[in-house]
Write a protein that holds these residues in place. Structure first.
Motif, mmCIF file in Angstrom:
data_model
loop_
_atom_site.group_PDB
_atom_site.id
_atom_site.type_symbol
_atom_site.label_atom_id
_atom_site.label_comp_id
_atom_site.label_asym_id
_atom_site.label_seq_id
_atom_site.Cartn_x
_atom_site.Cartn_y
_atom_site.Cartn_z
ATOM 1 N N CYS A 1 2.679 -38.024 13.053
ATOM 2 C CA CYS A 1 2.771 -39.688 12.771
ATOM 3 C C CYS A 1 3.771 -40.495 13.466
ATOM 4 O O CYS A 1 3.613 -41.818 13.051
ATOM 5 N N GLU A 2 4.458 -39.664 14.315
ATOM 6 C CA GLU A 2 4.829 -40.659 15.462
ATOM 7 C C GLU A 2 4.097 -41.677 15.881
ATOM 8 O O GLU A 2 4.248 -42.704 16.462
ATOM 9 N N VAL A 3 2.701 -41.307 16.360
ATOM 10 C CA VAL A 3 2.114 -41.948 16.544
ATOM 11 C C VAL A 3 1.645 -43.484 15.899
ATOM 12 O O VAL A 3 1.471 -44.192 16.020
ATOM 13 N N THR A 4 1.128 -42.530 14.482
ATOM 14 C CA THR A 4 0.703 -43.933 13.695
ATOM 15 C C THR A 4 1.653 -44.939 13.430
ATOM 16 O O THR A 4 1.882 -46.110 13.570
ATOM 17 N N MET A 5 2.906 -44.390 13.174
ATOM 18 C CA MET A 5 4.171 -45.416 13.434
ATOM 19 C C MET A 5 4.808 -46.174 14.450
ATOM 20 O O MET A 5 4.575 -47.288 13.907
#
Length: 464
Positions: free
Chosen positions: A143-147
């Protein structure tokens, strides 16, 4: 529903005029690649957690069967590690020695405009639910990458129309629906009449009342889609005789900045809450039923404070569970005798440690509670998380596919068999997603908030 030349399904993009309302000038196509690389470098230097995720993933694939978006679509780009690869490959190419010299041999890729379009599609198909992090053997949170990807796209001027519209409404009115102060007051007066008709009790919903002990931050959807949630909160405060108020300047528990622009919008929305609490002389802030909004309030807001003093910030269900355990609430749980199952919102379970408190409230408020499996922090997302609530036809179709796992979970509880069950969703975005999910998957349940059930148990309807 517009498609890119490559046939990608994408949400409707905000226009240049929409973007100007949230103070962003879209980057021209011929400058997007260069600008994106510059911003990716900035993100990499600032967030070590992002670099850790890029460097450590071994592509084991364990996240695939634990991701509801992949299970609902079987699109390989919806496997969390593949989605992250859209950004990881670019980072390898420009910011690692091996990527610069070996390129595609080690999975690195030159950034092209079509790659940015693909990012826009798939980073807005990720619900940011973080279930993949629960099963990753290295504890990586993709999710860090999506954000990071959504933040980068925002800087390029590529934001879904929904997010841009909500951001503009929030800046103008302090809520996502664009409801002005007089509209807010009129709606509250209508809800007060509804409570009187239902219970025979005169309960007020105050706005901008100075020297209140509690500032309550509801979701603005509670005035339009979920009125029983606003009424339930009012019943709770009235029952305890609490001196409380809402603010017309910040009548919004949600914070879309977390979902597309953490660097500016997230902070601005958080500080607005503090400013209003100080202006109204409040001693405590109580957050309403919104998962991502509570994550922003609990996890981000305290670290952003640049005002004197500290104002306690708690969630509504923390408050309700506290008074239940203190014996201060007389709840008539027999009123809520229909079978009820609980959907654990992702941000409550995997970010804010609220699952046990939800069950204290649930068990005190209903007489026939059936657990969903899996539950708590292992629960699956509703499919609408991170504001994937697009109504354009093909994206709406994806929303319903994303909810297939949730529908499967509800059926497995058996609460829908007689068409009389309740699916409790203590989060505003979850409710917005589950209303159409119930209809499309033909589930025999009614969607309600948890504070809705508390309100019914505190003040049973006259004709019950």
């Amino acid at each position: 529903m517009p498609l890119t030349e490559s046939g990608l399904k994408q949400p409707v993009k905000a226009s240049a005029a929409d973007m100007l309302k949230i103070h962003i000038n879209p980057v021209p196509d011929d400058q997007k690649v260069e600008t994106a690389i510059k911003h990716l470098n900035e993100l990499g230097q600032k967030f070590r957690s992002l670099m850790l995720t890029f460097e450590s993933c071994t592509k084991c694939g364990l996240c695939a069967e634990n991701c509801h978006t992949y299970l609902g679509t079987r699109d390989p780009y919806n496997i969390p590690t593949n989605r992250a690869d859209l950004l990881r490959k670019v980072w390898k190419r420009y910011f690692t020695p091996e990527g610069k010299f070996l390129g595609g041999f080690i999975g690195a890729k030159d950034l092209e405009l079509e790659d940015i379009e693909k990012m826009f599609s798939y980073f807005y198909q990720c619900n940011e639910c973080r279930r993949c992090a629960m099963v990753c053997p290295f504890g990586l949170d993709t999710c860090e990458v999506t954000m990071a990807g959504r933040q980068l796209l925002h800087w390029l001027g590529m934001v879904p129309k929904l997010q841009a519209s909500v951001g503009a409404a929030m800046a103008k009115t302090g809520n996502h629906t664009g409801l002005p102060k007089m509209g807010l007051i009129d709606t509250n007066e209508f809800l007060e009449e509804e409570i009187m008709e239902e219970t025979g009790v005169d309960i007020k919903i105050p706005v901008d009342k100075p020297n209140s002990d509690i500032l309550y931050i509801p979701s603005s959807a509670d005035f339009l889609l979920n009125p029983n949630t606003m009424m339930g909160a009012a019943k709770f405060f009235h029952y305890l005789g609490i001196n409380w108020t809402m603010s017309s300047e910040i009548a919004e528990a949600g914070n879309f900045g977390l979902l597309f622009d953490q660097r500016a919008t997230l902070r601005a929305n958080c500080m607005r809450v503090i400013d209003e609490a100080l202006k109204l002389g409040c001693k405590k802030i109580v957050w309403g039923e919104c998962g991502h909004g509570w994550r922003a309030g609990k996890m981000y807001l305290p670290g952003m404070l640049d005002r004197p003093g500290r104002i306690p910030i708690v969630h509504l269900h923390d408050e309700v569970s506290y008074y239940i355990e203190q014996g201060a609430l007389k709840l008539h749980k027999e009123v809520n005798d229909r079978p009820v199952t609980l959907h654990d919102p992702c941000n409550f379970g995997r970010a804010c440690n609220l699952c046990d408190r939800l069950r204290v409230v649930m068990n005190a408020s209903v007489s026939n509670f059936v657990e969903m499996t899996p539950n708590r922090e292992r629960n699956f997302c509703c499919g609408g998380g991170s504001a994937i609530l697009f109504d354009d036809p093909e994206m709406y179709d994806l929303r319903i596919k994303f909810s297939a796992k949730k529908a499967e979970q509800v059926r497995a509880t058996g609460v829908d068999k007689d068409g009389n069950g309740i699916l409790c969703a203590p989060c505003s975005i979850c409710k917005a997603q589950l209303y159409p999910m119930v209809e499309e998957h033909k589930l025999g349940v009614e969607v309600k908030g948890l504070i809705d059930l508390v309100g019914l148990a505190l003040y049973p309807p006259i004709n019950k």
